[in-house]
Scaffold this motif. Structure first.
Motif, mmCIF file in Angstrom:
data_model
loop_
_atom_site.group_PDB
_atom_site.id
_atom_site.type_symbol
_atom_site.label_atom_id
_atom_site.label_comp_id
_atom_site.label_asym_id
_atom_site.label_seq_id
_atom_site.Cartn_x
_atom_site.Cartn_y
_atom_site.Cartn_z
ATOM 1 N N ARG A 124 11.385 5.439 -3.045
ATOM 2 C CA ARG A 124 11.027 4.647 -1.865
ATOM 3 C C ARG A 124 10.007 3.569 -2.248
ATOM 4 N NH1 ARG A 124 8.291 8.223 2.228
ATOM 5 N NH2 ARG A 124 10.310 9.210 2.275
ATOM 6 N N PHE A 125 9.012 3.961 -3.040
ATOM 7 C CA PHE A 125 7.996 3.018 -3.490
ATOM 8 C C PHE A 125 8.620 1.908 -4.335
ATOM 9 C CE2 PHE A 125 5.225 1.723 -6.992
ATOM 10 C CZ PHE A 125 4.156 1.180 -6.292
ATOM 11 N N THR A 126 9.472 2.288 -5.279
ATOM 12 C CA THR A 126 10.104 1.307 -6.169
ATOM 13 C C THR A 126 10.958 0.326 -5.377
ATOM 14 O OG1 THR A 126 10.098 2.932 -7.959
ATOM 15 C CG2 THR A 126 11.548 1.024 -8.222
ATOM 16 N N SER B 134 8.766 14.290 -4.387
ATOM 17 C CA SER B 134 8.041 13.292 -5.177
ATOM 18 C C SER B 134 8.991 12.241 -5.733
ATOM 19 C CB SER B 134 7.276 13.961 -6.321
ATOM 20 O OG SER B 134 6.239 14.762 -5.818
ATOM 21 N N ALA B 135 10.142 12.685 -6.225
ATOM 22 C CA ALA B 135 11.138 11.734 -6.740
ATOM 23 C C ALA B 135 11.588 10.798 -5.627
ATOM 24 C CB ALA B 135 12.334 12.488 -7.331
ATOM 25 N N ARG B 136 11.804 11.330 -4.428
ATOM 26 C CA ARG B 136 12.199 10.498 -3.287
ATOM 27 C C ARG B 136 11.106 9.485 -2.944
ATOM 28 N NH1 ARG B 136 14.013 14.132 0.526
ATOM 29 N NH2 ARG B 136 11.910 14.438 1.303
ATOM 30 N N HIS B 137 9.849 9.908 -2.981
ATOM 31 C CA HIS B 137 8.732 9.007 -2.693
ATOM 32 C C HIS B 137 8.634 7.898 -3.742
ATOM 33 C CE1 HIS B 137 6.792 12.702 -0.615
ATOM 34 N NE2 HIS B 137 7.695 12.131 0.154
ATOM 35 N N ILE C 285 0.864 -1.183 0.000
ATOM 36 C CA ILE C 285 0.000 0.000 0.000
ATOM 37 C C ILE C 285 0.897 1.228 0.000
ATOM 38 C CG2 ILE C 285 -1.690 1.367 1.278
ATOM 39 C CD1 ILE C 285 -2.777 -1.246 2.418
ATOM 40 N N ALA C 286 0.649 2.114 -0.932
ATOM 41 C CA ALA C 286 1.356 3.400 -0.990
ATOM 42 C C ALA C 286 0.344 4.477 -0.649
ATOM 43 C CB ALA C 286 1.936 3.631 -2.384
ATOM 44 N N GLY C 287 0.581 5.158 0.450
ATOM 45 C CA GLY C 287 -0.386 6.162 0.882
ATOM 46 C C GLY C 287 0.212 7.135 1.871
ATOM 47 N N HIS C 288 -0.668 7.896 2.468
ATOM 48 C CA HIS C 288 -0.303 9.009 3.320
ATOM 49 C C HIS C 288 -0.898 8.783 4.707
ATOM 50 C CE1 HIS C 288 -0.046 13.093 4.754
ATOM 51 N NE2 HIS C 288 -1.357 13.175 4.792
ATOM 52 N N ALA C 289 -0.018 8.685 5.720
ATOM 53 C CA ALA C 289 -0.511 8.475 7.086
ATOM 54 C C ALA C 289 0.158 9.409 8.090
ATOM 55 C CB ALA C 289 -0.304 7.017 7.489
ATOM 56 N N VAL C 290 0.782 10.479 7.621
ATOM 57 C CA VAL C 290 1.403 11.448 8.525
ATOM 58 C C VAL C 290 0.713 12.799 8.357
ATOM 59 C CG1 VAL C 290 3.657 10.309 8.494
ATOM 60 C CG2 VAL C 290 3.188 12.109 6.844
ATOM 61 N N PHE D 275 3.569 -1.111 3.958
ATOM 62 C CA PHE D 275 3.011 0.231 3.783
ATOM 63 C C PHE D 275 4.145 1.182 3.442
ATOM 64 C CE2 PHE D 275 1.723 4.446 5.114
ATOM 65 C CZ PHE D 275 0.467 4.549 4.526
ATOM 66 N N VAL D 276 3.984 1.925 2.356
ATOM 67 C CA VAL D 276 4.982 2.905 1.923
ATOM 68 C C VAL D 276 4.380 4.293 2.094
ATOM 69 C CG1 VAL D 276 6.402 3.733 0.013
ATOM 70 C CG2 VAL D 276 5.917 1.308 0.227
ATOM 71 N N GLU D 277 5.002 5.085 2.928
ATOM 72 C CA GLU D 277 4.565 6.463 3.152
ATOM 73 C C GLU D 277 4.942 7.297 1.933
ATOM 74 O OE1 GLU D 277 2.746 9.421 4.317
ATOM 75 O OE2 GLU D 277 2.854 7.915 5.908
ATOM 76 N N THR D 278 3.962 7.999 1.369
ATOM 77 C CA THR D 278 4.219 8.810 0.176
ATOM 78 C C THR D 278 4.092 10.299 0.463
ATOM 79 O OG1 THR D 278 1.932 8.615 -0.565
ATOM 80 C CG2 THR D 278 3.490 6.963 -1.378
ATOM 81 N N GLN D 279 4.292 10.650 1.712
ATOM 82 C CA GLN D 279 4.281 12.061 2.120
ATOM 83 C C GLN D 279 5.250 12.188 3.294
ATOM 84 O OE1 GLN D 279 4.336 15.265 1.988
ATOM 85 N NE2 GLN D 279 2.239 15.463 1.276
ATOM 86 N N ASP D 280 5.977 13.269 3.331
ATOM 87 C CA ASP D 280 6.930 13.470 4.420
ATOM 88 C C ASP D 280 6.331 14.219 5.595
ATOM 89 O OD1 ASP D 280 8.486 12.528 2.363
ATOM 90 O OD2 ASP D 280 10.179 13.805 2.818
#
Length: 108
Positions: A72-74, A66-69, A11-16, A42-47
């Protein structure tokens, strides 16, 4: 008899913070028993660095984040080798960033 392998889900999403509806859903999901029944990554896609107002706009800072996210996802995709991928998105740059993640997942 061998135990069946757990379903692998990424799951790639936002939880912060900034915290909204999707973050609340992911927090509840991660606190549930689901992660014990499947192989959940779970992959955090927001810092949490950008405000909601700043997050959807194109700027050099947002493009670098965004590039870092995406990286991280990849990396998580390559490590967890999921059978199911769920990518949450929103408007603006988030939609573009998460669309790239969906394309990468489809390639794998």
């Amino acid at each position: 008899m061998d135990k069946p392998e757990k379903l692998r889900v990424l799951i790639a999403g936002h939880a912060v913070k900034p915290w909204g509806g999707m973050a609340a859903c992911y927090e509840a999901l991660l606190a549930s028993s689901l992660p014990t029944r499947i192989a959940l990554t779970f992959v955090e896609t927001q810092d949490g660095r950008a405000s909601v107002a700043e997050g959807g706009h194109i700027s050099l800072t947002n493009l670098l984040m965004s590039a870092r996210h995406i990286l991280r996802f990849t990396r998580s995709l390559l490590i967890s080798r999921p059978e199911v991928v769920d990518v949450a998105t929103a408007y603006g740059l988030s939609f573009a960033k998460h669309s790239v993640m969906v394309l990468i997942a489809r390639l794998f």
